[in-house]
Design a protein around this motif. Structure first.
Motif, PDB file in Angstrom:
ATOM      1  N   ALA A  99      -9.370  -2.311   9.301  1.00 12.60           N
ATOM      2  CA  ALA A  99      -8.071  -1.717   8.973  1.00 12.60           C
ATOM      3  C   ALA A  99      -8.124  -0.973   7.644  1.00 12.60           C
ATOM      4  N   MET A 100      -8.911  -1.497   6.687  1.00 11.84           N
ATOM      5  CA  MET A 100      -9.059  -0.796   5.408  1.00 11.84           C
ATOM      6  C   MET A 100      -9.746   0.549   5.602  1.00 11.84           C
ATOM      7  N   LYS A 101     -10.792   0.560   6.412  1.00 12.83           N
ATOM      8  CA  LYS A 101     -11.473   1.830   6.674  1.00 12.83           C
ATOM      9  C   LYS A 101     -10.538   2.784   7.420  1.00 12.83           C
ATOM     10  N   LEU A 102      -9.774   2.249   8.378  1.00  7.04           N
ATOM     11  CA  LEU A 102      -8.846   3.085   9.141  1.00  7.04           C
ATOM     12  C   LEU A 102      -7.802   3.717   8.230  1.00  7.04           C
ATOM     13  N   MET A 103      -7.260   2.942   7.306  1.00  6.88           N
ATOM     14  CA  MET A 103      -6.284   3.485   6.366  1.00  6.88           C
ATOM     15  C   MET A 103      -6.908   4.596   5.523  1.00  6.88           C
ATOM     16  N   ALA A 104      -8.170   4.400   5.107  1.00  8.02           N
ATOM     17  CA  ALA A 104      -8.839   5.391   4.265  1.00  8.02           C
ATOM     18  C   ALA A 104      -9.022   6.727   4.978  1.00  8.02           C
ATOM     19  N   THR A 105      -9.056   6.706   6.337  1.00  6.86           N
ATOM     20  CA  THR A 105      -9.233   7.972   7.059  1.00  6.86           C
ATOM     21  C   THR A 105      -7.992   8.854   6.982  1.00  6.86           C
ATOM     22  N   TRP A 106      -6.873   8.296   6.547  1.00  9.92           N
ATOM     23  CA  TRP A 106      -5.632   9.074   6.465  1.00  9.92           C
ATOM     24  C   TRP A 106      -5.367   9.632   5.070  1.00  9.92           C
ATOM     25  N   PHE A 107      -6.182   9.244   4.094  1.00  8.88           N
ATOM     26  CA  PHE A 107      -5.906   9.659   2.714  1.00  8.88           C
ATOM     27  C   PHE A 107      -7.184  10.036   1.986  1.00  8.88           C
ATOM     28  N   SER A 108      -7.198  11.234   1.421  1.00  7.38           N
ATOM     29  CA  SER A 108      -8.258  11.598   0.472  1.00  7.38           C
ATOM     30  C   SER A 108      -7.708  11.503  -0.946  1.00  7.38           C
ATOM     31  N   ARG A 109      -6.418  11.801  -1.123  1.00 13.08           N
ATOM     32  CA  ARG A 109      -5.714  11.561  -2.382  1.00 13.08           C
ATOM     33  C   ARG A 109      -4.683  10.459  -2.150  1.00 13.08           C
ATOM     34  N   GLY A 110      -4.371   9.720  -3.199  1.00 12.35           N
ATOM     35  CA  GLY A 110      -3.418   8.623  -3.069  1.00 12.35           C
ATOM     36  C   GLY A 110      -3.964   7.456  -2.272  1.00 12.35           C
ATOM     37  N   ARG A 111      -5.284   7.357  -2.187  1.00 13.01           N
ATOM     38  CA  ARG A 111      -5.890   6.294  -1.388  1.00 13.01           C
ATOM     39  C   ARG A 111      -5.608   4.922  -1.978  1.00 13.01           C
ATOM     40  N   GLY A 112      -5.524   4.824  -3.292  1.00 12.35           N
ATOM     41  CA  GLY A 112      -5.259   3.530  -3.924  1.00 12.35           C
ATOM     42  C   GLY A 112      -3.917   2.965  -3.501  1.00 12.35           C
ATOM     43  N   LEU A 113      -2.879   3.810  -3.509  1.00 13.53           N
ATOM     44  CA  LEU A 113      -1.552   3.359  -3.088  1.00 13.53           C
ATOM     45  C   LEU A 113      -1.560   3.002  -1.610  1.00 13.53           C
ATOM     46  N   ALA A 114      -2.222   3.829  -0.800  1.00 13.41           N
ATOM     47  CA  ALA A 114      -2.274   3.566   0.636  1.00 13.41           C
ATOM     48  C   ALA A 114      -2.932   2.225   0.925  1.00 13.41           C
ATOM     49  N   MET A 115      -4.044   1.968   0.252  1.00 10.54           N
ATOM     50  CA  MET A 115      -4.734   0.697   0.457  1.00 10.54           C
ATOM     51  C   MET A 115      -3.893  -0.460  -0.092  1.00 10.54           C
ATOM     52  N   GLY A 116      -3.161  -0.205  -1.184  1.00  8.60           N
ATOM     53  CA  GLY A 116      -2.281  -1.228  -1.732  1.00  8.60           C
ATOM     54  C   GLY A 116      -1.192  -1.614  -0.754  1.00  8.60           C
ATOM     55  N   VAL A 117      -0.606  -0.628  -0.085  1.00  9.73           N
ATOM     56  CA  VAL A 117       0.427  -0.917   0.912  1.00  9.73           C
ATOM     57  C   VAL A 117      -0.168  -1.722   2.063  1.00  9.73           C
ATOM     58  N   LEU A 118      -1.386  -1.362   2.474  1.00 12.25           N
ATOM     59  CA  LEU A 118      -2.036  -2.089   3.560  1.00 12.25           C
ATOM     60  C   LEU A 118      -2.275  -3.555   3.190  1.00 12.25           C
ATOM     61  N   ILE A 119      -2.846  -3.800   2.011  1.00  9.64           N
ATOM     62  CA  ILE A 119      -3.110  -5.174   1.594  1.00  9.64           C
ATOM     63  C   ILE A 119      -1.791  -5.901   1.317  1.00  9.64           C
ATOM     64  N   GLY A 120      -0.761  -5.157   0.905  1.00 11.85           N
ATOM     65  CA  GLY A 120       0.566  -5.759   0.782  1.00 11.85           C
ATOM     66  C   GLY A 120       1.056  -6.279   2.121  1.00 11.85           C
ATOM     67  N   ALA A 121       0.803  -5.505   3.184  1.00  9.12           N
ATOM     68  CA  ALA A 121       1.176  -5.954   4.530  1.00  9.12           C
ATOM     69  C   ALA A 121       0.367  -7.182   4.927  1.00  9.12           C
ATOM     70  N   LEU A 122      -0.919  -7.173   4.598  1.00 11.75           N
ATOM     71  CA  LEU A 122      -1.767  -8.340   4.866  1.00 11.75           C
ATOM     72  C   LEU A 122      -1.229  -9.573   4.144  1.00 11.75           C
ATOM     73  N   THR A 123      -0.833  -9.378   2.887  1.00 13.78           N
ATOM     74  CA  THR A 123      -0.302 -10.480   2.085  1.00 13.78           C
ATOM     75  C   THR A 123       0.991 -11.019   2.683  1.00 13.78           C
ATOM     76  N   LEU A 124       1.874 -10.115   3.053  1.00 16.81           N
ATOM     77  CA  LEU A 124       3.144 -10.531   3.654  1.00 16.81           C
ATOM     78  C   LEU A 124       2.899 -11.265   4.969  1.00 16.81           C
ATOM     79  N   GLY A 125       1.988 -10.732   5.770  1.00 15.97           N
ATOM     80  CA  GLY A 125       1.665 -11.396   7.030  1.00 15.97           C
ATOM     81  C   GLY A 125       1.081 -12.776   6.817  1.00 15.97           C
ATOM     82  N   SER A 126       0.191 -12.900   5.819  1.00 12.42           N
ATOM     83  CA  SER A 126      -0.432 -14.193   5.539  1.00 12.42           C
ATOM     84  C   SER A 126       0.586 -15.224   5.081  1.00 12.42           C
ATOM     85  N   SER A 127       1.664 -14.767   4.451  1.00  7.99           N
ATOM     86  CA  SER A 127       2.679 -15.695   3.952  1.00  7.99           C
ATOM     87  C   SER A 127       3.678 -16.123   5.029  1.00  7.99           C
ATOM     88  N   MET A 128       3.718 -15.418   6.152  1.00  6.32           N
ATOM     89  CA  MET A 128       4.770 -15.643   7.141  1.00  6.32           C
ATOM     90  C   MET A 128       4.823 -17.065   7.714  1.00  6.32           C
TER      91      MET A 128
END
Length: 382
Positions: A99-128
């Motif tokens: 999923a991290m690699k997949l997210m990276a395919t959508w961003f050449s700029r702003g990749r840090g924020l994009a990956m942050g949102v992805l791991i944020g979703a992972l974190t939220l899911g892990s807490s559910m």
């Protein structure tokens, strides 16, 4: 990702109903970590995330996680449950790194924020699962397992029908197990990985055992948010805010400063939370939530750094190898935590054993910032 801690969130009920020892109960969490490590290592050795279409890989893996998690519903006994948790971890290895690699395919700029949102979703899911348990208090513990498996099944449908790779896809690799070792000859990748390993020394042990810490604090008369399960959910879920904040900072001031700063804050919280154990409740809640925000706020940025430093043909392999070794470390820290707590006579000071992780990790990222390779990070920001 709710399948990850679905058993952890109901450990008190499983311990009671299945007559488990503390060691058996802790291995229901550690089996997931071991399964993830083995699955990720096997995946990286055959370069699977660089060979197989990512949405297909994630769809199949999510279905596997949902089914393996649901095995708990039939109360198969500790040994069979352990195997099911191990398989759950293996399936999750086909979701998180790809999923991290997949997210990276959508961003050449702003990749840090994009990956942050992805791991944020992972974190939220892990807490559910903690939220499921808090919301279904008084109901059968199977409700937590059912909702977790349904979440994984829903994600499989989303990836299967709605998700595709982005316009910045990485080149396909050929099968070459040697690439898994060559990755570590890259000095920049090696330091980014060392930072990640320090981060992982702390992260999952805190996530796995914070419910036990919160329960002990409540027994001592300090119980923020009404119940230990809700307290644990809010602390872990607050990391989603940290992931987005880490992404914003990383794209503005660089990966190295962001990760080192987050680890400095999380290390300070690991040190301070024992002092807040006796209250007041607002102080314990404040330190815990700041820890929840900072402990995972840098996580995505180590992965973003690897996508920028590694050979573009083997980004998936590099990410998978990074997380597999990082999660192997979590097996040790998750296992050792209850032994530390027992030796100290309680959970109050047990989290101090996590402090070396962020210290080493922050050093590694500041060291990386001083190297020429840092110019490849965050558009030259380091």
């Amino acid at each position: 990702m709710a399948c990850w801690f679905s058993a952890t969130a109901i450990i008190p009920e499983l311990t009671r109903d299945w007559d488990l020892t503390q060691s058996q109960a802790s291995w229901l969490t550690n089996a997931v970590q071991l399964g993830f490590v083995l699955g990720a290592l096997a995946s990286s050795l055959v370069n699977l995330p660089d060979l197989m279409p990512l949405p297909r890989l994630i769809t199949v893996s999510a279905c596997g996680a949902a089914l393996a998690n649901a095995v708990l519903l039939i109360e198969p006994g500790w040994t069979a449950a352990l195997i099911a948790r191990f398989v759950t971890g293996m399936a999750l290895a086909g979701i998180y790194p790809p999923a991290m690699k997949l997210m990276a395919t959508w961003f050449s700029r702003g990749r840090g924020l994009a990956m942050g949102v992805l791991i944020g979703a992972l974190t939220l899911g892990s807490s559910m699962p903690h939220l499921f348990r808090a919301a279904s208090e008084g109901l059968d513990w199977r409700m937590v397992v059912i909702l977790s498996s349904l979440g994984a099944a829903l994600s499989a449908a989303i990836f299967g029908f709605l998700v595709r790779e982005g316009p910045h896809a990485f080149g396909r690799a050929v099968f070459d197990p040697r690439r898994a070792l060559v990755i570590f000859r890259n000095r920049g990748v090696l330091l980014a990985n060392l930072g990640y390993f320090g981060h992982m020394w702390e992260l999952y042990a805190m996530w796995a055992w914070f419910l036990a810490f919160a329960t002990a604090a409540e027994r001592g008369g300090v119980g923020p948010f009404g119940s230990p399960s809700l307290f644990a959910f809010l602390v872990v879920a607050s990391g989603a805010v940290g992931c987005v904040l880490g992404g914003l900072l990383s794209d503005r001031i660089g990966r190295c400063l962001t990760t080192a700063g987050m680890m400095a804050v999380s290390g300070a919280c690991a040190l301070l939370i024992g002092f807040a154990f006796d209250g007041p409740a607002w102080l314990l809640a404040f330190v815990a939530v700041i820890w929840g925000i900072s402990i995972v706020g840098d996580s995505a940025q180590f992965s973003a750094a690897v996508t920028e430093l590694a050979d573009p043909r083997f980004v998936g392999t590099a990410l998978t190898l990074q997380v597999s070794i990082g999660f192997a470390l979590t097996v040790l820290t998750i296992w050792i935590m209850p032994h530390i707590a027992a030796a100290l006579g309680g959970w109050r000071w047990a989290f101090l054993v996590l402090l070396p992780g962020p210290v080493v990790g922050a050093w590694a990222m500041l060291r990386l910032r001083g190297l020429p390779e840092a110019r490849k990070l965050a558009g030259g920001k380091g």
